[in-house]
Design an enzyme around this catalytic site. Structure first.
Site, PDB file in Angstrom:
ATOM      1  N   HIS A  17       0.834  -1.206   0.000  1.00  0.00           N
ATOM      2  CA  HIS A  17       0.000   0.000   0.000  1.00  0.00           C
ATOM      3  C   HIS A  17       0.869   1.256   0.000  1.00  0.00           C
ATOM      4  O   HIS A  17       0.595   2.204  -0.730  1.00  0.00           O
ATOM      5  CB  HIS A  17      -0.897   0.043   1.246  1.00  0.00           C
ATOM      6  CG  HIS A  17      -1.889  -1.067   1.346  1.00  0.00           C
ATOM      7  ND1 HIS A  17      -2.035  -1.856   2.460  1.00  0.00           N
ATOM      8  CD2 HIS A  17      -2.817  -1.519   0.455  1.00  0.00           C
ATOM      9  CE1 HIS A  17      -3.010  -2.736   2.271  1.00  0.00           C
ATOM     10  NE2 HIS A  17      -3.491  -2.561   1.058  1.00  0.00           N
ATOM     11  N   LYS A  41     -16.907  -6.852   6.869  1.00  0.00           N
ATOM     12  CA  LYS A  41     -15.634  -7.551   6.666  1.00  0.00           C
ATOM     13  C   LYS A  41     -14.977  -8.020   7.963  1.00  0.00           C
ATOM     14  O   LYS A  41     -13.962  -8.706   7.917  1.00  0.00           O
ATOM     15  CB  LYS A  41     -14.658  -6.637   5.909  1.00  0.00           C
ATOM     16  CG  LYS A  41     -14.672  -6.872   4.400  1.00  0.00           C
ATOM     17  CD  LYS A  41     -13.473  -6.196   3.758  1.00  0.00           C
ATOM     18  CE  LYS A  41     -13.218  -6.717   2.349  1.00  0.00           C
ATOM     19  NZ  LYS A  41     -12.022  -6.105   1.756  1.00  0.00           N
ATOM     20  N   ARG A  90      -2.256  -6.475  -8.588  1.00  0.00           N
ATOM     21  CA  ARG A  90      -1.147  -7.369  -8.247  1.00  0.00           C
ATOM     22  C   ARG A  90      -1.017  -8.514  -9.246  1.00  0.00           C
ATOM     23  O   ARG A  90       0.041  -8.803  -9.740  1.00  0.00           O
ATOM     24  CB  ARG A  90      -1.355  -7.951  -6.839  1.00  0.00           C
ATOM     25  CG  ARG A  90      -0.981  -7.005  -5.742  1.00  0.00           C
ATOM     26  CD  ARG A  90      -1.537  -7.448  -4.434  1.00  0.00           C
ATOM     27  NE  ARG A  90      -3.000  -7.355  -4.460  1.00  0.00           N
ATOM     28  CZ  ARG A  90      -3.763  -7.410  -3.391  1.00  0.00           C
ATOM     29  NH1 ARG A  90      -3.223  -7.642  -2.212  1.00  0.00           N
ATOM     30  NH2 ARG A  90      -5.059  -7.294  -3.474  1.00  0.00           N
ATOM     31  N   SER A 128      -2.827  -7.671   2.999  1.00  0.00           N
ATOM     32  CA  SER A 128      -3.108  -7.562   4.433  1.00  0.00           C
ATOM     33  C   SER A 128      -3.421  -8.940   5.016  1.00  0.00           C
ATOM     34  O   SER A 128      -3.072  -9.229   6.165  1.00  0.00           O
ATOM     35  CB  SER A 128      -4.293  -6.623   4.669  1.00  0.00           C
ATOM     36  OG  SER A 128      -4.016  -5.336   4.172  1.00  0.00           O
TER      37      SER A 128
HETATM   38  P1  ADP Z   1      -9.641  -3.745  -0.682  1.00  0.00           P
HETATM   39  O1  ADP Z   1     -10.364  -4.474   0.400  1.00  0.00           O
HETATM   40  O2  ADP Z   1     -10.372  -2.560  -1.222  1.00  0.00           O
HETATM   41  O3  ADP Z   1      -9.041  -4.605  -1.762  1.00  0.00           O
HETATM   42  P2  ADP Z   1      -6.969  -3.446   0.346  1.00  0.00           P
HETATM   43  O4  ADP Z   1      -6.604  -2.672   1.562  1.00  0.00           O
HETATM   44  O5  ADP Z   1      -6.745  -4.901   0.360  1.00  0.00           O
HETATM   45  O6  ADP Z   1      -8.466  -3.053   0.106  1.00  0.00           O
HETATM   46  O7  ADP Z   1      -6.245  -2.839  -0.926  1.00  0.00           O
HETATM   47  C1  ADP Z   1      -6.423  -1.515  -1.326  1.00  0.00           C
HETATM   48  C2  ADP Z   1      -5.840  -1.324  -2.705  1.00  0.00           C
HETATM   49  O8  ADP Z   1      -4.430  -1.545  -2.660  1.00  0.00           O
HETATM   50  C3  ADP Z   1      -6.372  -2.275  -3.774  1.00  0.00           C
HETATM   51  O9  ADP Z   1      -6.456  -1.575  -4.988  1.00  0.00           O
HETATM   52  C4  ADP Z   1      -5.317  -3.346  -3.852  1.00  0.00           C
HETATM   53  O10 ADP Z   1      -5.285  -3.942  -5.135  1.00  0.00           O
HETATM   54  C5  ADP Z   1      -4.067  -2.528  -3.603  1.00  0.00           C
HETATM   55  N1  ADP Z   1      -2.980  -3.335  -3.047  1.00  0.00           N
HETATM   56  C6  ADP Z   1      -3.016  -4.131  -1.974  1.00  0.00           C
HETATM   57  N2  ADP Z   1      -1.821  -4.743  -1.775  1.00  0.00           N
HETATM   58  C7  ADP Z   1      -1.018  -4.313  -2.766  1.00  0.00           C
HETATM   59  C8  ADP Z   1       0.336  -4.591  -3.149  1.00  0.00           C
HETATM   60  N3  ADP Z   1       1.068  -5.466  -2.470  1.00  0.00           N
HETATM   61  N4  ADP Z   1       0.831  -3.961  -4.236  1.00  0.00           N
HETATM   62  C9  ADP Z   1       0.042  -3.104  -4.937  1.00  0.00           C
HETATM   63  N5  ADP Z   1      -1.231  -2.811  -4.642  1.00  0.00           N
HETATM   64  C10 ADP Z   1      -1.763  -3.407  -3.579  1.00  0.00           C
END
Ligand code: ADP
Length: 158
Positions: A17, A41, A90, A128
């Site tokens: 992130h 969630k 990803r 996460s």
């Molecule tokens: P959500 O529940 O909306 O997917 P996340 O917190 O998991 O929320 O992710 C938020 C955003 O960050 C999403 O667009 C996700 O694809 C991106 N993201 C999460 N992990 C990574 C990573 N390792 N590299 C690039 N983007 C990421």
């Protein structure tokens, strides 16, 4: 003034992130990082905790604001006057879902566009969920999250 919104659960925020945040902040004038308030969630961290963690690790970025939101992302984008939504890709597994959401949002509000950044290779595997899984067994999460957040994450499993 180009304002973008980067939404997510950030439960907890990871280096993946942070990489997205740093890169998007360089593309736009202002970046609004928006934590989704989604009780369905069953998150590990409260919204307040997630917002504080994001604030702490983005102190070096000046054109950023951390907020939280409820309801439809596209409505919130309009509320904060953002014309761009940033999402990360990803792997192909992210693609189908993200495409559908982006197209839906364009139908609802054609003034807002979604921009996808591809993940940096070193974080392509990182989510996460992975952080929580490893932390729940007391494993080393130093490769996944900033050091100052580690204790807070382990504490949730003590
Ligand atoms: P959500 O529940 O909306 O997917 P996340 O917190 O998991 O929320 O992710 C938020 C955003 O960050 C999403 O667009 C996700 O694809 C991106 N993201 C999460 N992990 C990574 C990573 N390792 N590299 C690039 N983007 C990421």
């Amino acid at each position: 003034m180009k304002r973008a919104i980067y939404p997510g659960s950030f439960d907890p925020v990871t280096f993946g992130h942070l990489d997205m945040i740093e890169r998007s902040a360089q593309i736009v004038d202002e970046l609004v990082v928006a934590v989704l308030i989604n009780s369905a969630k069953n998150p590990l961290f409260s919204v307040k905790e997630r917002v504080s963690m994001l604030e702490e690790i983005t102190g070096h970025i000046s054109n950023i604001r951390i907020t939280s939101f409820n309801g439809l992302l596209i409505d919130y984008a309009q509320e904060v006057e953002a014309s761009i939504i940033i999402r990360g890709l990803r792997a192909v597994t992210d693609f189908e879902y993200e495409l559908q959401i982006a197209q839906t949002n364009r139908i609802i509000n054609s003034q807002v566009d979604t921009i996808f950044l591809t993940t940096s290779l070193e974080y392509a595997y990182l989510s996460s969920t992975i952080v929580k899984e490893v932390a729940s067994y007391g494993g080393d999460i130093s490769h996944f999250v900033p050091e100052q957040l580690m204790d807070r994450i382990y504490a949730k499993y003590r």
